[in-house]
Design a protein around this motif. Structure first.
Motif, PDB file in Angstrom:
ATOM      1  N   TYR A 139       0.849  -0.762   0.206  1.00 14.57           N
ATOM      2  CA  TYR A 139      -0.008   0.231   0.049  1.00 14.57           C
ATOM      3  C   TYR A 139       0.665   1.461   0.421  1.00 14.57           C
ATOM      4  CZ  TYR A 139      -3.165   4.123   1.672  1.00 14.57           C
ATOM      5  OH  TYR A 139      -3.258   5.359   2.236  1.00 14.57           O
ATOM      6  N   VAL A 140       1.854   1.037   0.797  1.00  7.67           N
ATOM      7  CA  VAL A 140       2.574   2.525   0.518  1.00  7.67           C
ATOM      8  C   VAL A 140       3.396   2.477   0.310  1.00  7.67           C
ATOM      9  CG1 VAL A 140       4.439   3.872   2.433  1.00  7.67           C
ATOM     10  CG2 VAL A 140       2.912   2.326   3.655  1.00  7.67           C
ATOM     11  N   ALA A 141       4.469   2.025  -0.471  1.00  8.16           N
ATOM     12  CA  ALA A 141       4.392   1.378  -1.982  1.00  8.16           C
ATOM     13  C   ALA A 141       4.109   2.365  -3.368  1.00  8.16           C
ATOM     14  CB  ALA A 141       5.513   0.468  -2.201  1.00  8.16           C
ATOM     15  N   GLY A 142       2.735   1.963  -2.816  1.00  5.07           N
ATOM     16  CA  GLY A 142       2.044   2.291  -3.827  1.00  5.07           C
ATOM     17  C   GLY A 142       1.235   4.010  -3.925  1.00  5.07           C
ATOM     18  N   ARG A 143       1.344   3.873  -2.721  1.00  2.00           N
ATOM     19  CA  ARG A 143       1.901   5.816  -2.632  1.00  2.00           C
ATOM     20  C   ARG A 143       2.780   6.693  -2.991  1.00  2.00           C
ATOM     21  NH1 ARG A 143      -2.482   7.141   1.094  1.00  2.00           N
ATOM     22  NH2 ARG A 143      -1.722   9.301  -0.074  1.00  2.00           N
ATOM     23  N   LEU A 144       3.829   6.237  -2.297  1.00  2.00           N
ATOM     24  CA  LEU A 144       5.075   6.687  -2.348  1.00  2.00           C
ATOM     25  C   LEU A 144       6.502   5.693  -2.851  1.00  2.00           C
ATOM     26  CD1 LEU A 144       5.104   7.567   1.168  1.00  2.00           C
ATOM     27  CD2 LEU A 144       4.494   9.123  -0.277  1.00  2.00           C
ATOM     28  N   ASP A 145       7.573   6.463  -3.218  1.00  2.00           N
ATOM     29  CA  ASP A 145       8.952   5.948  -3.655  1.00  2.00           C
ATOM     30  C   ASP A 145       9.083   3.874  -3.201  1.00  2.00           C
ATOM     31  OD1 ASP A 145      10.977   6.842  -2.414  1.00  2.00           O
ATOM     32  OD2 ASP A 145      11.308   8.712  -3.259  1.00  2.00           O
TER      33      ASP A 145
ATOM     34  N   ALA B 172       8.618   3.912   1.241  1.00  2.00           N
ATOM     35  CA  ALA B 172       7.905   2.825   1.243  1.00  2.00           C
ATOM     36  C   ALA B 172       8.600   2.392   2.312  1.00  2.00           C
ATOM     37  CB  ALA B 172       7.396   2.408  -0.211  1.00  2.00           C
ATOM     38  N   GLU B 173       9.475   1.852   2.718  1.00  2.00           N
ATOM     39  CA  GLU B 173      10.673   0.527   3.086  1.00  2.00           C
ATOM     40  C   GLU B 173      10.111   1.689   4.959  1.00  2.00           C
ATOM     41  OE1 GLU B 173      13.845  -0.110   1.623  1.00  2.00           O
ATOM     42  OE2 GLU B 173      13.302  -1.836   0.740  1.00  2.00           O
ATOM     43  N   ASP B 174      10.762   3.142   4.666  1.00  2.00           N
ATOM     44  CA  ASP B 174      11.034   3.939   6.476  1.00  2.00           C
ATOM     45  C   ASP B 174       9.330   3.799   6.420  1.00  2.00           C
ATOM     46  OD1 ASP B 174      13.504   3.778   5.750  1.00  2.00           O
ATOM     47  OD2 ASP B 174      13.322   6.007   4.384  1.00  2.00           O
ATOM     48  N   ILE B 175       8.336   4.182   5.833  1.00  2.00           N
ATOM     49  CA  ILE B 175       6.904   4.309   6.139  1.00  2.00           C
ATOM     50  C   ILE B 175       6.629   3.239   7.277  1.00  2.00           C
ATOM     51  CG2 ILE B 175       4.993   4.506   5.737  1.00  2.00           C
ATOM     52  CD1 ILE B 175       6.028   7.580   5.594  1.00  2.00           C
ATOM     53  N   THR B 176       6.794   2.206   5.962  1.00  2.00           N
ATOM     54  CA  THR B 176       6.210   1.102   6.785  1.00  2.00           C
ATOM     55  C   THR B 176       7.031  -0.487   8.056  1.00  2.00           C
ATOM     56  OG1 THR B 176       5.547   0.324   4.501  1.00  2.00           O
ATOM     57  CG2 THR B 176       5.598  -1.920   6.727  1.00  2.00           C
ATOM     58  N   ALA B 177       8.269   0.528   8.027  1.00  2.00           N
ATOM     59  CA  ALA B 177       8.727   0.057   9.555  1.00  2.00           C
ATOM     60  C   ALA B 177       8.415   1.311  10.147  1.00  2.00           C
ATOM     61  CB  ALA B 177      10.692  -0.046   9.293  1.00  2.00           C
ATOM     62  N   GLU B 178       8.293   2.382  10.293  1.00  2.00           N
ATOM     63  CA  GLU B 178       8.266   2.779  11.181  1.00  2.00           C
ATOM     64  C   GLU B 178       6.264   3.467  12.191  1.00  2.00           C
ATOM     65  OE1 GLU B 178       7.465   8.386  11.948  1.00  2.00           O
ATOM     66  OE2 GLU B 178       7.998   7.902   9.951  1.00  2.00           O
ATOM     67  N   THR B 179       5.199   2.064  10.659  1.00  2.00           N
ATOM     68  CA  THR B 179       4.306   1.878  10.622  1.00  2.00           C
ATOM     69  C   THR B 179       4.358   1.013  11.821  1.00  2.00           C
ATOM     70  OG1 THR B 179       3.134   2.574   8.653  1.00  2.00           O
ATOM     71  CG2 THR B 179       2.664   1.314   9.620  1.00  2.00           C
ATOM     72  N   PHE B 180       5.238  -0.143  11.533  1.00  2.00           N
ATOM     73  CA  PHE B 180       5.194  -1.337  13.081  1.00  2.00           C
ATOM     74  C   PHE B 180       5.598  -0.610  14.244  1.00  2.00           C
ATOM     75  CE2 PHE B 180       3.908  -3.394   9.102  1.00  2.00           C
ATOM     76  CZ  PHE B 180       2.858  -4.167   9.540  1.00  2.00           C
ATOM     77  N   LEU B 181       6.662   0.345  14.050  1.00  2.00           N
ATOM     78  CA  LEU B 181       7.300   0.497  15.627  1.00  2.00           C
ATOM     79  C   LEU B 181       6.092   1.648  16.526  1.00  2.00           C
ATOM     80  CD1 LEU B 181       9.692   1.465  17.348  1.00  2.00           C
ATOM     81  CD2 LEU B 181       9.857   3.648  15.571  1.00  2.00           C
ATOM     82  N   LEU B 182       5.537   2.366  15.672  1.00  2.00           N
ATOM     83  CA  LEU B 182       4.412   2.861  15.899  1.00  2.00           C
ATOM     84  C   LEU B 182       3.711   1.954  16.438  1.00  2.00           C
ATOM     85  CD1 LEU B 182       3.685   6.126  13.700  1.00  2.00           C
ATOM     86  CD2 LEU B 182       4.851   5.853  16.090  1.00  2.00           C
ATOM     87  N   ALA B 183       2.358   1.276  15.894  1.00  2.00           N
ATOM     88  CA  ALA B 183       1.842  -0.196  16.631  1.00  2.00           C
ATOM     89  C   ALA B 183       2.144  -0.799  17.245  1.00  2.00           C
ATOM     90  CB  ALA B 183       1.392  -0.922  15.125  1.00  2.00           C
ATOM     91  N   PHE B 184       3.971  -0.649  17.389  1.00  2.00           N
ATOM     92  CA  PHE B 184       4.589  -1.673  18.339  1.00  2.00           C
ATOM     93  C   PHE B 184       4.433  -0.947  19.702  1.00  2.00           C
ATOM     94  CE2 PHE B 184       7.850  -2.776  21.352  1.00  2.00           C
ATOM     95  CZ  PHE B 184       7.935  -3.754  21.407  1.00  2.00           C
ATOM     96  N   ASP B 185       4.120   0.424  19.789  1.00  2.30           N
ATOM     97  CA  ASP B 185       4.790   1.503  21.030  1.00  2.30           C
ATOM     98  C   ASP B 185       2.907   1.340  21.201  1.00  2.30           C
ATOM     99  OD1 ASP B 185       6.946   1.536  20.817  1.00  2.30           O
ATOM    100  OD2 ASP B 185       7.468   3.168  19.682  1.00  2.30           O
ATOM    101  N   ARG B 186       2.580   1.315  20.557  1.00  2.05           N
ATOM    102  CA  ARG B 186       0.989   1.696  20.680  1.00  2.05           C
ATOM    103  C   ARG B 186      -0.156   0.517  20.357  1.00  2.05           C
ATOM    104  NH1 ARG B 186      -0.184   6.966  16.403  1.00  2.05           N
ATOM    105  NH2 ARG B 186       1.686   8.588  17.422  1.00  2.05           N
ATOM    106  N   ARG B 187       0.319  -0.902  20.682  1.00  2.00           N
ATOM    107  CA  ARG B 187      -0.194  -1.598  21.322  1.00  2.00           C
ATOM    108  C   ARG B 187      -1.135  -2.517  22.021  1.00  2.00           C
ATOM    109  NH1 ARG B 187       4.733  -2.815  23.126  1.00  2.00           N
ATOM    110  NH2 ARG B 187       5.231  -3.760  24.704  1.00  2.00           N
TER     111      ARG B 187
END
Length: 190
Positions: free
Chosen positions: A39-45, A49-64
């Protein structure tokens, strides 16, 4: 603890287990990383996308601890986090679409018999689509791309963005209408 081999735990069970044993969050990552990344790669380069996806899971972990299984599954929750992170990059995304629109279609090279007609049409349409996407409001673009690239249903988009299902439908309808109006059919079809 974890379900027996061959059984898949529900998202609610998985989050409950992750709260007790944070190391189990790797299961959430393994289960949903590909979908979020695509999804992210389809929106951004792809690098972003790798950075945003990694940050997504980092935030999800922090906010679990904040995940509420009553509101739905992890997938739309993760897509919501990713969409919010993409919003931080919205200006760059819009500049990217405008730049693609300025490029114009690539000339068709003679002698490539293997070029698929659909690929040629997609290449020729890219600048027009990019220009149309840049003209959408952020909310319209988010809904359209969550449906088109993320392949989320209306209810999942509503959950991801924290909006009503009816709002999803109206934004998607407006986005489609705007894109059709902005794409000059005569130019695209020759």
């Amino acid at each position: 603890m974890i379900a027996e081999v061959g059984e898949q735990v529900t998202d609610a069970e998985l989050v409950a287990q992750c709260r007790r044993d944070p190391d189990l969050f790797v299961i959430v990552h393994d289960r949903y990383y590909r979908d979020v990344y695509l999804y992210v790669a389809g929106r951004l380069d792809t690098q972003i996308a790798e950075d945003i996806t990694a940050e997504t899971f980092l935030l999800a972990f922090d906010r679990r601890d904040r995940f509420d299984p009553e509101r739905g599954s992890l997938r739309p929750w993760l897509f919501g986090i990713a969409t919010n992170l993409i919003a931080r990059h919205r200006r760059k995304e819009t500049r990217h679409y405008r730049a693609l629109a300025r490029l114009g279609p690539e000339p068709v090279v003679e002698g490539h018999e293997n070029r698929v007609v659909a690929s040629v049409a997609a290449e020729r349409m890219q600048p027009y689509l990019a220009k149309a996407l840049a003209a959408l409001s952020g909310g319209e673009r988010d809904v359209l791309l969550l449906v088109a690239l993320g392949q989320l249903g209306y209810d999942e988009v509503a959950q991801a963005l924290g909006i009503a299902i009816g709002t999803v439908g109206s934004r998607l309808s407006r986005a489609r209408a705007k894109i059709l109006a902005l794409i000059d059919k005569e130019t695209v079809h020759g």
